[in-house]
Design a protein around this motif. Sequence first.
Motif, PDB file in Angstrom:
ATOM      1  N   ASP A  69       0.848  -1.186   0.000  1.00 33.24           N
ATOM      2  CA  ASP A  69       0.000   0.000   0.000  1.00 33.24           C
ATOM      3  C   ASP A  69       0.890   1.245   0.000  1.00 33.24           C
ATOM      4  O   ASP A  69       1.701   1.430   0.913  1.00 33.24           O
ATOM      5  CB  ASP A  69      -0.901  -0.006   1.240  1.00 33.24           C
ATOM      6  CG  ASP A  69      -1.830   1.188   1.283  1.00 33.24           C
ATOM      7  OD1 ASP A  69      -1.406   2.251   1.771  1.00 33.24           O
ATOM      8  OD2 ASP A  69      -2.978   1.063   0.821  1.00 33.24           O
ATOM      9  N   ALA A  70       0.763   2.089  -1.008  1.00 37.57           N
ATOM     10  CA  ALA A  70       1.646   3.249  -1.142  1.00 37.57           C
ATOM     11  C   ALA A  70       1.525   4.205   0.042  1.00 37.57           C
ATOM     12  O   ALA A  70       2.541   4.694   0.567  1.00 37.57           O
ATOM     13  CB  ALA A  70       1.341   3.983  -2.446  1.00 37.57           C
ATOM     14  N   ALA A 104      -3.010  -9.272 -10.629  1.00 43.30           N
ATOM     15  CA  ALA A 104      -2.936  -8.888  -9.221  1.00 43.30           C
ATOM     16  C   ALA A 104      -1.617  -9.348  -8.590  1.00 43.30           C
ATOM     17  O   ALA A 104      -0.985  -8.608  -7.825  1.00 43.30           O
ATOM     18  CB  ALA A 104      -4.115  -9.471  -8.454  1.00 43.30           C
ATOM     19  N   SER A 105      -1.194 -10.570  -8.931  1.00 42.44           N
ATOM     20  CA  SER A 105       0.070 -11.077  -8.406  1.00 42.44           C
ATOM     21  C   SER A 105       1.239 -10.262  -8.941  1.00 42.44           C
ATOM     22  O   SER A 105       2.159  -9.907  -8.200  1.00 42.44           O
ATOM     23  CB  SER A 105       0.245 -12.550  -8.778  1.00 42.44           C
ATOM     24  OG  SER A 105       1.510 -13.025  -8.342  1.00 42.44           O
ATOM     25  N   PHE A 106       1.215  -9.954 -10.242  1.00 41.30           N
ATOM     26  CA  PHE A 106       2.284  -9.143 -10.821  1.00 41.30           C
ATOM     27  C   PHE A 106       2.351  -7.784 -10.130  1.00 41.30           C
ATOM     28  O   PHE A 106       3.430  -7.297  -9.772  1.00 41.30           O
ATOM     29  CB  PHE A 106       2.043  -8.959 -12.322  1.00 41.30           C
ATOM     30  CG  PHE A 106       3.149  -8.209 -13.014  1.00 41.30           C
ATOM     31  CD1 PHE A 106       4.275  -8.874 -13.473  1.00 41.30           C
ATOM     32  CD2 PHE A 106       3.065  -6.841 -13.191  1.00 41.30           C
ATOM     33  CE1 PHE A 106       5.300  -8.178 -14.103  1.00 41.30           C
ATOM     34  CE2 PHE A 106       4.076  -6.133 -13.818  1.00 41.30           C
ATOM     35  CZ  PHE A 106       5.201  -6.807 -14.276  1.00 41.30           C
ATOM     36  N   ASP A 107       1.193  -7.170  -9.925  1.00 40.35           N
ATOM     37  CA  ASP A 107       1.152  -5.854  -9.284  1.00 40.35           C
ATOM     38  C   ASP A 107       1.676  -5.910  -7.852  1.00 40.35           C
ATOM     39  O   ASP A 107       2.335  -4.975  -7.388  1.00 40.35           O
ATOM     40  CB  ASP A 107      -0.273  -5.303  -9.299  1.00 40.35           C
ATOM     41  CG  ASP A 107      -0.720  -4.875 -10.687  1.00 40.35           C
ATOM     42  OD1 ASP A 107       0.140  -4.780 -11.595  1.00 40.35           O
ATOM     43  OD2 ASP A 107      -1.935  -4.644 -10.870  1.00 40.35           O
ATOM     44  N   ARG A 108       1.393  -7.001  -7.131  1.00 45.74           N
ATOM     45  CA  ARG A 108       1.898  -7.134  -5.769  1.00 45.74           C
ATOM     46  C   ARG A 108       3.420  -7.171  -5.759  1.00 45.74           C
ATOM     47  O   ARG A 108       4.066  -6.555  -4.895  1.00 45.74           O
ATOM     48  CB  ARG A 108       1.338  -8.410  -5.107  1.00 45.74           C
ATOM     49  CG  ARG A 108      -0.087  -8.290  -4.621  1.00 45.74           C
ATOM     50  CD  ARG A 108      -0.446  -9.440  -3.680  1.00 45.74           C
ATOM     51  NE  ARG A 108      -0.354 -10.751  -4.317  1.00 45.74           N
ATOM     52  CZ  ARG A 108      -1.344 -11.319  -5.002  1.00 45.74           C
ATOM     53  NH1 ARG A 108      -2.484 -10.672  -5.170  1.00 45.74           N
ATOM     54  NH2 ARG A 108      -1.193 -12.521  -5.525  1.00 45.74           N
ATOM     55  N   HIS A 109       3.999  -7.911  -6.695  1.00 46.09           N
ATOM     56  CA  HIS A 109       5.460  -7.976  -6.768  1.00 46.09           C
ATOM     57  C   HIS A 109       6.061  -6.594  -7.006  1.00 46.09           C
ATOM     58  O   HIS A 109       7.023  -6.199  -6.344  1.00 46.09           O
ATOM     59  CB  HIS A 109       5.891  -8.925  -7.898  1.00 46.09           C
ATOM     60  CG  HIS A 109       5.820 -10.371  -7.539  1.00 46.09           C
ATOM     61  ND1 HIS A 109       4.678 -11.107  -7.708  1.00 46.09           N
ATOM     62  CD2 HIS A 109       6.744 -11.208  -7.010  1.00 46.09           C
ATOM     63  CE1 HIS A 109       4.904 -12.352  -7.306  1.00 46.09           C
ATOM     64  NE2 HIS A 109       6.140 -12.437  -6.881  1.00 46.09           N
TER      65      HIS A 109
END
Length: 250
Positions: A69-70, A104-109
């Motif tokens: 979370d930014a 979603a997984s790519f974005d989490r990384h």
Amino acid sequence: MSSSYVLRGRTALVTGATSGIGRAIARNLAGQGAAVVLHGRDQGRGEALVKELAAEGAKARFIAADLSDAEDTLRLAAEAGAVDVLVNNAGLYELASTPATDAASFDRHIAVNTRAPFLLVGALAPAMAERGHGSIVLVGSSSTRMPAPIGAAYGASKAGAEILTRYWATEFGPSGVRVNAVSPGPVHTEGTRAMLGEHIAVLDSVNARGRAGDPAEIAEIVSFLAGPASSYVNGAVLFADGGERGALPT
């Protein structure tokens, strides 16, 4: 604790400090005399490590934050305050094939492994530059130079952070802030044991050293890069992978 307090009077923020390599780094920096700001997601483990370090005479405090979370990442930077050493250690790895990795997984990384270090450096490095000193260390991964059939998202996110390290060394170096990275190979941690299970022994057969690393060994390198002994090292990526295996005779 070490008897060499080369970081006395300095404050270090270590992300992902409650387990594995991050925990070893936090303990090592504390042993060098630094006051350590511990980051993690588990309040209980964080507070337990604070008490453990305090019992050994070290100064430490814990801040929980979600680096995916930014806004929470920026809150961590604000609550950490003025730091002299920033260790971007926290990382996410979901080792799957490309077809099995959704957006979603790519974005989490990217969020945890690339964006979080970017935001922390952006928030904390300017004050280091104003004071005329500081050290930033990224804990990278050998996946950036040794591709595998799985884990492309993880490798890409770590490669992004590695190139950012070189940019930051150029951006902040003239102001006295050094930025470097250590790139570990296989290391025995809670995470690798959970991931590999009964196959954990494979880690001891993948390099020329004939064994996987220990978190404390990586921590020693981070402390070197954070401290005055590496004063002329900037923009470097130090490989700590036990060495590549030579070709077998034919």
